[in-house]
Design a protein around this motif. Structure first.
Motif, PDB file in Angstrom:
ATOM      1  N   ASN A  65      -3.393  -1.588 -17.449  1.00  0.00           N
ATOM      2  CA  ASN A  65      -3.390  -1.354 -15.997  1.00  0.00           C
ATOM      3  C   ASN A  65      -4.774  -1.528 -15.372  1.00  0.00           C
ATOM      4  OD1 ASN A  65      -0.659  -0.332 -16.424  1.00  0.00           O
ATOM      5  ND2 ASN A  65      -0.897   0.504 -14.370  1.00  0.00           N
ATOM      6  N   PRO A  75      -3.889   6.948 -10.016  1.00  0.00           N
ATOM      7  CA  PRO A  75      -4.076   6.759 -11.446  1.00  0.00           C
ATOM      8  C   PRO A  75      -3.633   5.372 -11.915  1.00  0.00           C
ATOM      9  CG  PRO A  75      -1.976   7.823 -11.087  1.00  0.00           C
ATOM     10  CD  PRO A  75      -2.537   7.480  -9.722  1.00  0.00           C
ATOM     11  N   ASN A  76      -3.142   4.498 -10.988  1.00  0.00           N
ATOM     12  CA  ASN A  76      -2.486   3.257 -11.432  1.00  0.00           C
ATOM     13  C   ASN A  76      -3.393   2.235 -12.088  1.00  0.00           C
ATOM     14  OD1 ASN A  76      -2.529   4.115  -8.772  1.00  0.00           O
ATOM     15  ND2 ASN A  76      -1.710   2.208  -7.993  1.00  0.00           N
ATOM     16  N   ARG A  87      -3.157  11.776 -14.451  1.00  0.00           N
ATOM     17  CA  ARG A  87      -1.710  11.824 -14.219  1.00  0.00           C
ATOM     18  C   ARG A  87      -1.187  13.264 -14.271  1.00  0.00           C
ATOM     19  NH1 ARG A  87       2.855   8.210 -13.611  1.00  0.00           N
ATOM     20  NH2 ARG A  87       4.241   9.968 -13.419  1.00  0.00           N
ATOM     21  N   ASN A  90      -1.707  14.712 -10.941  1.00  0.00           N
ATOM     22  CA  ASN A  90      -0.792  14.026 -10.035  1.00  0.00           C
ATOM     23  C   ASN A  90       0.610  14.620 -10.094  1.00  0.00           C
ATOM     24  OD1 ASN A  90       0.479  11.802  -8.684  1.00  0.00           O
ATOM     25  ND2 ASN A  90      -1.133  10.511  -9.444  1.00  0.00           N
ATOM     26  N   PHE A  94       4.911  17.071  -7.770  1.00  0.00           N
ATOM     27  CA  PHE A  94       6.274  16.536  -7.577  1.00  0.00           C
ATOM     28  C   PHE A  94       7.289  17.225  -8.491  1.00  0.00           C
ATOM     29  CE2 PHE A  94       3.104  13.314  -6.557  1.00  0.00           C
ATOM     30  CZ  PHE A  94       3.450  12.988  -5.253  1.00  0.00           C
ATOM     31  N   ASN A 230      -3.130   5.812  -2.811  1.00  0.00           N
ATOM     32  CA  ASN A 230      -1.968   5.340  -3.568  1.00  0.00           C
ATOM     33  C   ASN A 230      -0.707   6.121  -3.236  1.00  0.00           C
ATOM     34  OD1 ASN A 230      -3.079   3.127  -4.885  1.00  0.00           O
ATOM     35  ND2 ASN A 230      -4.178   4.478  -6.273  1.00  0.00           N
ATOM     36  N   GLY A 234       2.468   4.310  -1.500  1.00  0.00           N
ATOM     37  CA  GLY A 234       3.777   4.560  -2.121  1.00  0.00           C
ATOM     38  C   GLY A 234       4.759   5.049  -1.077  1.00  0.00           C
ATOM     39  N   THR A 238       6.728   1.717   0.886  1.00  0.00           N
ATOM     40  CA  THR A 238       7.957   1.641   0.104  1.00  0.00           C
ATOM     41  C   THR A 238       9.087   2.433   0.763  1.00  0.00           C
ATOM     42  OG1 THR A 238       6.415   1.707  -1.728  1.00  0.00           O
ATOM     43  CG2 THR A 238       8.712   1.661  -2.285  1.00  0.00           C
ATOM     44  N   PRO A 285      12.803  -1.750  -3.119  1.00  0.00           N
ATOM     45  CA  PRO A 285      11.829  -1.601  -2.026  1.00  0.00           C
ATOM     46  C   PRO A 285      10.388  -1.881  -2.442  1.00  0.00           C
ATOM     47  CG  PRO A 285      12.497   0.540  -2.859  1.00  0.00           C
ATOM     48  CD  PRO A 285      13.330  -0.466  -3.584  1.00  0.00           C
ATOM     49  N   HIS A 347       3.265   4.866 -16.649  1.00  0.00           N
ATOM     50  CA  HIS A 347       2.977   4.755 -15.208  1.00  0.00           C
ATOM     51  C   HIS A 347       4.214   4.956 -14.335  1.00  0.00           C
ATOM     52  CE1 HIS A 347      -1.203   3.509 -15.766  1.00  0.00           C
ATOM     53  NE2 HIS A 347      -0.739   2.965 -16.880  1.00  0.00           N
ATOM     54  N   VAL A 348       5.296   5.468 -14.934  1.00  0.00           N
ATOM     55  CA  VAL A 348       6.524   5.696 -14.165  1.00  0.00           C
ATOM     56  C   VAL A 348       6.165   6.460 -12.883  1.00  0.00           C
ATOM     57  CG1 VAL A 348       7.094   7.861 -15.375  1.00  0.00           C
ATOM     58  CG2 VAL A 348       8.914   6.515 -14.332  1.00  0.00           C
ATOM     59  N   GLY A 351       5.985   9.880  -7.781  1.00  0.00           N
ATOM     60  CA  GLY A 351       6.569  10.259  -6.492  1.00  0.00           C
ATOM     61  C   GLY A 351       8.084  10.093  -6.459  1.00  0.00           C
ATOM     62  N   LEU A 354      10.231  12.915  -5.044  1.00  0.00           N
ATOM     63  CA  LEU A 354      10.092  13.014  -3.590  1.00  0.00           C
ATOM     64  C   LEU A 354      10.865  11.881  -2.911  1.00  0.00           C
ATOM     65  CD1 LEU A 354       8.834  14.159  -0.999  1.00  0.00           C
ATOM     66  CD2 LEU A 354       6.765  12.852  -1.484  1.00  0.00           C
ATOM     67  N   ALA A 355      10.697  10.662  -3.431  1.00  0.00           N
ATOM     68  CA  ALA A 355      11.377   9.508  -2.828  1.00  0.00           C
ATOM     69  C   ALA A 355      12.894   9.699  -2.875  1.00  0.00           C
ATOM     70  CB  ALA A 355      10.970   8.231  -3.557  1.00  0.00           C
TER      71      ALA A 355
HETATM   72  C1  HEM Z   1      11.361   4.442  -3.004  1.00  0.00           C
HETATM   73  C2  HEM Z   1      10.083   4.714  -3.099  1.00  0.00           C
HETATM   74  C3  HEM Z   1       9.232   4.379  -4.289  1.00  0.00           C
HETATM   75  C4  HEM Z   1       9.398   3.407  -5.242  1.00  0.00           C
HETATM   76  C5  HEM Z   1      10.489   2.371  -5.345  1.00  0.00           C
HETATM   77  C6  HEM Z   1       8.270   3.522  -6.164  1.00  0.00           C
HETATM   78  C7  HEM Z   1       8.123   2.739  -7.288  1.00  0.00           C
HETATM   79  C8  HEM Z   1       7.094   2.872  -8.208  1.00  0.00           C
HETATM   80  C9  HEM Z   1       6.976   2.116  -9.445  1.00  0.00           C
HETATM   81  C10 HEM Z   1       7.932   1.037  -9.898  1.00  0.00           C
HETATM   82  C11 HEM Z   1       5.849   2.543 -10.058  1.00  0.00           C
HETATM   83  C12 HEM Z   1       5.300   2.051 -11.400  1.00  0.00           C
HETATM   84  C13 HEM Z   1       4.140   1.119 -11.209  1.00  0.00           C
HETATM   85  C14 HEM Z   1       3.628   0.486 -12.474  1.00  0.00           C
HETATM   86  O1  HEM Z   1       4.171   0.666 -13.552  1.00  0.00           O
HETATM   87  O2  HEM Z   1       2.625  -0.249 -12.335  1.00  0.00           O
HETATM   88  C15 HEM Z   1       5.229   3.531  -9.213  1.00  0.00           C
HETATM   89  C16 HEM Z   1       4.047   4.163  -9.483  1.00  0.00           C
HETATM   90  C17 HEM Z   1       3.440   5.047  -8.620  1.00  0.00           C
HETATM   91  N1  HEM Z   1       3.993   5.610  -7.487  1.00  0.00           N
HETATM   92 FE1  HEM Z   1       5.785   5.166  -6.693  1.00  0.00          FE
HETATM   93  N2  HEM Z   1       7.465   4.536  -5.745  1.00  0.00           N
HETATM   94  C18 HEM Z   1       8.025   5.105  -4.618  1.00  0.00           C
HETATM   95  C19 HEM Z   1       7.554   6.184  -3.915  1.00  0.00           C
HETATM   96  C20 HEM Z   1       6.383   6.847  -4.202  1.00  0.00           C
HETATM   97  C21 HEM Z   1       5.913   8.006  -3.502  1.00  0.00           C
HETATM   98  C22 HEM Z   1       6.673   8.730  -2.398  1.00  0.00           C
HETATM   99  C23 HEM Z   1       4.697   8.324  -4.053  1.00  0.00           C
HETATM  100  C24 HEM Z   1       3.762   9.453  -3.721  1.00  0.00           C
HETATM  101  C25 HEM Z   1       3.845  10.248  -2.701  1.00  0.00           C
HETATM  102  C26 HEM Z   1       4.418   7.356  -5.097  1.00  0.00           C
HETATM  103  C27 HEM Z   1       3.275   7.315  -5.861  1.00  0.00           C
HETATM  104  C28 HEM Z   1       3.092   6.485  -6.955  1.00  0.00           C
HETATM  105  C29 HEM Z   1       1.871   6.479  -7.767  1.00  0.00           C
HETATM  106  C30 HEM Z   1       0.614   7.317  -7.528  1.00  0.00           C
HETATM  107  C31 HEM Z   1       2.101   5.576  -8.813  1.00  0.00           C
HETATM  108  C32 HEM Z   1       1.141   5.205  -9.934  1.00  0.00           C
HETATM  109  C33 HEM Z   1       1.482   6.011 -11.173  1.00  0.00           C
HETATM  110  C34 HEM Z   1       0.636   5.695 -12.391  1.00  0.00           C
HETATM  111  O3  HEM Z   1       0.032   4.622 -12.449  1.00  0.00           O
HETATM  112  O4  HEM Z   1       0.615   6.527 -13.311  1.00  0.00           O
HETATM  113  N3  HEM Z   1       5.469   6.482  -5.170  1.00  0.00           N
HETATM  114  N4  HEM Z   1       6.025   3.731  -8.095  1.00  0.00           N
END
Ligand code: HEM
Length: 399
Positions: A65, A75-76, A87, A90, A94, A230, A234, A238, A285, A347-348, A351, A354-355
């Protein structure tokens, strides 16, 4: 001198071309069957098959990453063990307990916005409603003032345009603009009568880093801002895309609207949650995320060199016919085991709880307060352009 391993790789497509952008979902479907690991200069090697993407997610030692050495991304943009420590902090925001406490506030925001939607006249759900829904929930969640709503909506749009253009200078300027907003909020929370909200809590959080990475400490401002950025991206880009996707889906499926209204009336909210999950699978999305290879790797019948840019294409993974029976057909009762809408592995998406909550409440309130959701007029939708997903226009009429 180091050479870019992709400089000599021929391109299989151009992910920014008007053809792809006119209908991203259809373009990814078409390319997946022709060339499951497709190369172009902008996205590098795009992984389009569900199984290949799972392999990459399960092998972070090969698909790192740490895609940028210039900017931190908390953290991504981190790998273990640094990622693990960030993480942990983070994830504590949630938990099911936090979500339960937050649900009535989300419902209040959604109820108020849905009640203000025009009745019996056509409106564009992407012009106002979708962004406001996402930004208002984010503001309440973080403890931010309502005056930040409009600047944040405009910021996300500018960020999206600069990302598509690949304009690094502009992206840097836009990141600085966001820094300014967040720094002011952090300063306020360090003052004498600071508010006790999530933004204030984050300042106090201790990151339990191992000794060889400096040991436990609180986050620097740069790290706090990156984490908050981030979360904001997100949430804002999204989740607002989801609002349009859900409205368009309901308008296109009047019978399913009726079935879900009936389920809701008898308290079967799990049916609503299952419908949301399936709608997101069909039209993801979030289109992509990045990785970089740490060593040469064979994947999907293709050899990728070390140091190569890899793009995980979620929108394609979730419509892969080898992972889902009748992949392009809506079936809310299918197994979602292979659904990667929130990613998988280290990295799942943190959020996701919450979403899922926000989207279920949105669908519930839309169904509970209307008799019918329809499209308004001919050509009611316009597809969004990368990095956005879903629609840029959804002409809707509710009664
Ligand atoms: C429908 C809404 C959302 C979708 C479809 C979504 C989808 C994803 C996916 C697929 C990843 C994995 C990324 C990877 O493997 O590189 C991710 C990571 C992440 N998402 Fe979401 N997300 C959504 C909403 C949110 C919300 C509401 C937040 C925070 C308030 C958030 C914060 C993050 C963060 C910080 C990461 C990085 C995690 C890491 O690298 O450990 N996301 N999201």
């Amino acid at each position: 001198m180091t050479t870019n391993p992709q400089e000599t790789t021929p391109n299989d497509w151009d992910t920014r071309s008007p053809d792809v952008q006119a209908d991203q979902v259809a373009a990814y479907d078409a390319m997946r069957s022709k060339c499951p690991v497709a190369h172009d200069d902008y996205m590098g090697y795009s992984l389009l098959k569900n199984a290949d993407i799972k392999y990459a997610l399960e092998h972070p030692e090969i698909f790192s990453n740490k895609v940028s050495t210039r900017h931190i991304a908390v953290p991504n943009g981190m790998d273990a063990p640094e990622h693990t420590a960030f993480r942990a902090v983070n994830d504590k925001y949630f938990t099911p307990d936090r979500m339960q406490v937050f649900e009535p506030q989300i419902r209040q925001v959604v109820k108020s916005l849905v009640s203000k939607l025009p009745r019996n006249e056509v409106f564009d759900a992407m012009d106002g409603f979708a962004q406001l829904y996402a930004v208002r929930i984010q503001n309440v969640f973080m403890g931010w003032p309502a005056s930040l709503e409009q600047p944040l909506i405009e910021w996300v749009e500018k960020n999206r345009r600069a990302t598509l253009a690949g304009d690094r200078e502009q992206m840097g300027k836009i990141a600085l603009e966001f820094d300014g907003y967040i720094r002011a909020l952090l300063d306020e929370r360090r003052g004498a009568d600071a508010a006790a909200d999530i933004t204030a809590e984050l300042i106090q959080d201790v990151i339990d880093l191992p000794q060889d990475l400096g040991g436990p400490r609180t986050m620097t401002d740069e790290e706090l801002i990156s984490l908050i950025r981030n979360w904001t991206v997100g949430e804002l880009s999204t989740v607002s895309a989801c609002a349009g996707i859900i409205l368009a889906f309901l308008a296109e499926h009047p019978q399913e609207q009726d079935r879900l209204r009936t389920s809701l009336a008898v308290g079967k909210t799990a049916e609503i949650a299952a419908a949301v999950e399936e709608v997101m699978r069909l039209q993801d999305p979030l289109v992509t995320n990045r990785r970089v290879t740490t060593q040469p790797v064979e994947i999907g019948g293709r050899s990728i060199p070390a140091g190569a840019k890899v793009t995980i294409n979620w929108a394609s993974a979730n419509r892969d016919e080898d992972a889902f029976e009748d992949a392009t057909t809506y079936n809310p009762h299918r197994s979602q085991e292979n659904n990667l809408v929130y990613g998988q592995g280290l990295h799942v998406c943190p959020g996701a709880p919450l979403a899922r909550l926000e989207l279920r409440v949105l669908m519930e309130e839309l169904l509970a307060t209307t008799d019918l959701i329809e499209f308004g007029g001919a050509n009611p939708t316009q597809n969004a352009v990368y990095p956005a997903a879903g629609y840029s226009k959804v002409l809707t009429r509710i009664s």
